[in-house]
Design an enzyme around this catalytic site. Sequence first.
Site, PDB file in Angstrom:
ATOM      1  N   LYS A 141     -96.532 -66.704 -14.239  1.00  0.00           N
ATOM      2  CA  LYS A 141     -96.600 -64.262 -13.298  1.00  0.00           C
ATOM      3  C   LYS A 141     -97.858 -65.188 -13.031  1.00  0.00           C
ATOM      4  O   LYS A 141     -98.432 -64.287 -12.048  1.00  0.00           O
ATOM      5  CB  LYS A 141     -96.273 -63.889 -15.016  1.00  0.00           C
ATOM      6  CG  LYS A 141     -94.670 -63.960 -14.536  1.00  0.00           C
ATOM      7  CD  LYS A 141     -94.225 -63.424 -15.164  1.00  0.00           C
ATOM      8  CE  LYS A 141     -92.853 -63.259 -15.891  1.00  0.00           C
ATOM      9  NZ  LYS A 141     -92.561 -63.092 -17.747  1.00  0.00           N
ATOM     10  N   GLN A 185     -92.993 -59.089 -22.407  1.00  0.00           N
ATOM     11  CA  GLN A 185     -92.202 -60.532 -22.341  1.00  0.00           C
ATOM     12  C   GLN A 185     -91.097 -60.444 -23.021  1.00  0.00           C
ATOM     13  O   GLN A 185     -91.834 -60.347 -24.568  1.00  0.00           O
ATOM     14  CB  GLN A 185     -93.040 -61.706 -22.772  1.00  0.00           C
ATOM     15  CG  GLN A 185     -92.687 -62.638 -22.142  1.00  0.00           C
ATOM     16  CD  GLN A 185     -91.759 -63.238 -20.689  1.00  0.00           C
ATOM     17  OE1 GLN A 185     -93.149 -62.807 -19.744  1.00  0.00           O
ATOM     18  NE2 GLN A 185     -91.012 -64.216 -20.537  1.00  0.00           N
ATOM     19  N   ASP A 208     -90.693 -53.423 -14.803  1.00  0.00           N
ATOM     20  CA  ASP A 208     -90.103 -54.888 -15.397  1.00  0.00           C
ATOM     21  C   ASP A 208     -88.571 -53.742 -15.166  1.00  0.00           C
ATOM     22  O   ASP A 208     -87.223 -54.035 -15.268  1.00  0.00           O
ATOM     23  CB  ASP A 208     -89.525 -54.844 -16.682  1.00  0.00           C
ATOM     24  CG  ASP A 208     -89.861 -56.583 -16.792  1.00  0.00           C
ATOM     25  OD1 ASP A 208     -89.485 -57.049 -15.964  1.00  0.00           O
ATOM     26  OD2 ASP A 208     -89.960 -56.833 -18.139  1.00  0.00           O
TER      27      ASP A 208
HETATM   28  N1  LIG Z   1     -90.361 -58.827 -19.343  1.00  0.00           N
HETATM   29  C1  LIG Z   1     -89.380 -59.841 -19.032  1.00  0.00           C
HETATM   30  N2  LIG Z   1     -89.737 -59.762 -17.444  1.00  0.00           N
HETATM   31  C2  LIG Z   1     -89.042 -60.942 -17.295  1.00  0.00           C
HETATM   32  O1  LIG Z   1     -89.301 -61.221 -15.820  1.00  0.00           O
HETATM   33  C3  LIG Z   1     -88.832 -62.476 -17.746  1.00  0.00           C
HETATM   34  C4  LIG Z   1     -89.255 -62.168 -19.241  1.00  0.00           C
HETATM   35  N3  LIG Z   1     -89.280 -60.694 -19.873  1.00  0.00           N
HETATM   36  N4  LIG Z   1     -88.654 -63.400 -19.936  1.00  0.00           N
HETATM   37  C5  LIG Z   1     -88.537 -64.714 -19.250  1.00  0.00           C
HETATM   38  C6  LIG Z   1     -88.394 -64.334 -17.984  1.00  0.00           C
HETATM   39  C7  LIG Z   1     -87.540 -65.156 -17.379  1.00  0.00           C
HETATM   40  N5  LIG Z   1     -88.126 -65.022 -15.596  1.00  0.00           N
HETATM   41  C8  LIG Z   1     -87.841 -66.287 -14.946  1.00  0.00           C
HETATM   42  C9  LIG Z   1     -88.466 -66.502 -13.678  1.00  0.00           C
HETATM   43  C10 LIG Z   1     -88.645 -67.152 -12.610  1.00  0.00           C
HETATM   44  C11 LIG Z   1     -88.414 -68.487 -13.207  1.00  0.00           C
HETATM   45  C12 LIG Z   1     -88.292 -69.169 -11.744  1.00  0.00           C
HETATM   46  O2  LIG Z   1     -88.769 -69.132 -10.729  1.00  0.00           O
HETATM   47  N6  LIG Z   1     -87.515 -70.414 -12.938  1.00  0.00           N
HETATM   48  C13 LIG Z   1     -87.906 -71.775 -11.213  1.00  0.00           C
HETATM   49  C14 LIG Z   1     -87.436 -72.882 -12.465  1.00  0.00           C
HETATM   50  C15 LIG Z   1     -89.028 -72.944 -12.869  1.00  0.00           C
HETATM   51  C16 LIG Z   1     -88.585 -74.396 -13.756  1.00  0.00           C
HETATM   52  O3  LIG Z   1     -88.356 -75.844 -12.810  1.00  0.00           O
HETATM   53  O4  LIG Z   1     -88.224 -74.662 -15.032  1.00  0.00           O
HETATM   54  C17 LIG Z   1     -85.909 -72.149 -10.355  1.00  0.00           C
HETATM   55  O5  LIG Z   1     -85.905 -70.965 -10.747  1.00  0.00           O
HETATM   56  O6  LIG Z   1     -86.487 -72.125  -8.977  1.00  0.00           O
HETATM   57  C18 LIG Z   1     -87.610 -68.987 -14.263  1.00  0.00           C
HETATM   58  C19 LIG Z   1     -87.797 -67.587 -15.105  1.00  0.00           C
HETATM   59  C20 LIG Z   1     -88.683 -63.923 -15.976  1.00  0.00           C
HETATM   60  N7  LIG Z   1     -88.356 -63.301 -17.036  1.00  0.00           N
END
Ligand SMILES: Nc1nc(=O)c2c([nH]1)NC[C@@H]1CN(c3ccc(C(=O)N[C@@H](CCC(=O)O)C(=O)O)cc3)C=[N+]21
Length: 381
Positions: A141, A185, A208
């Site tokens: 982020k 988070q 959020d």
């Molecule tokens: N208050 C809060 N808000 C959130 O938005 C929040 C949170 N807590 N806690 C954790 C989760 C998780 N999350 C992700 C965001 C982007 C990918 C992302 O971009 N993933 C890649 C994969 C990355 C890789 O290869 O490891 C994809 O899907 O292509 C994943 C997970 C937001 N979260």
Amino acid sequence: MAASSSITTSSTTSKLLFTSSSTSTAARLLPFTTTSSFKCRAFHFHRHRFNPLLHVHVGPFKNPRIVFTHSTNRPPSSFVSAALATEASAKVIDGKKVAKEIRDEVAAEVSKMKEAIGVVPGLAVILVGDRKDSATYVRNKKKACEDVGIKSFDARLPEDSTEEEVIKHISGFNNDPAVHGILVQLPLPSHINEQNVLNAVCIEKDVDGFHPLNIGRLAMRGREPLFVPCTPKGCIELLHRYGVVIKGKRAVVIGRSNIVGMPAALLLQREDATVSVVHSRTKNPEEFTREADIIISAVGQANMVKGSWIKPGAVIIDVGINPVEDSKSPRGYRLVGDVCYDEAIKIASAITPVPGGVGPMTIAMLLSNTLTSAKRIHNFK
Ligand SMILES: Nc1nc(=O)c2c([nH]1)NC[C@@H]1CN(c3ccc(C(=O)N[C@@H](CCC(=O)O)C(=O)O)cc3)C=[N+]21
């Protein structure tokens, strides 16, 4: 033709094993909105620039059908040959590409704002404890903020912090005029009450969209949330940008978490879909899912949704990001969605991949929400 219209029932009466907490997969959620006025404010810049050439029509067709709606009535030639060559293959909804477009749009708006009124949007992220996955998300982020010119602020607190300490940091950011968005988070360590913490974020900075007042407004007709949770908003944005008609369609959301499933269902309903929510206590979830023109799955169970759950021609948004062991991968694991991709791609008309689908959209929506917040606070149009 693509989908065999006979759907096998067989091997797929698997039990739903939803995790009800917001850990792991639930792990990806942030807000966006759907009512037209909110959407316009938040996203008018993308909607203008994006001119989808094709509509993936979902609905009562036996087989997937892709209908071109370009004014000349001629499909783009590269697409047509791809479609002809791979009859049995759904269109892949490229979240990574769309997220990049959105980030570019945000970057342009950020620099316009800076030039016009000298304000740079700011996003504060509060991370409690040292879960490795959370640390990775926070790092990503931060990097995404830097890339679009949003200033990022971090508070990293130890695992054993008290609720009061966390809330003290939130209050500091609430009162800091350089901060326009605050993200706590999740998940938080178990000794901390998530409700108390999320309630402490002032709603004007709740990028959020998890504050109960924002969720409450999302649920009510005629009310507008200030922010919509990023992951569900990203799902809807993908449907819009790929020209998927939502109005009047049957949608099934699999999973009912506060961060994805529930707000995704509310957003679909605001878009005039008829929505069913399938969850861990649903009997025969596949029966509901098989009726759906649009499926949003946010459960956190690798490959749970089989081909036999899918109506031919359905559009699938797969929110799950599940690690499965893979000795061939350098990390020792690879990521898969909730939906059995290899089966689904032969039956659906369009599908998001994992990775590269909803995940990148979540972060793009967070940046967009932060920009929207800064604009609103400074009354910049
Ligand atoms: N208050 C809060 N808000 C959130 O938005 C929040 C949170 N807590 N806690 C954790 C989760 C998780 N999350 C992700 C965001 C982007 C990918 C992302 O971009 N993933 C890649 C994969 C990355 C890789 O290869 O490891 C994809 O899907 O292509 C994943 C997970 C937001 N979260």
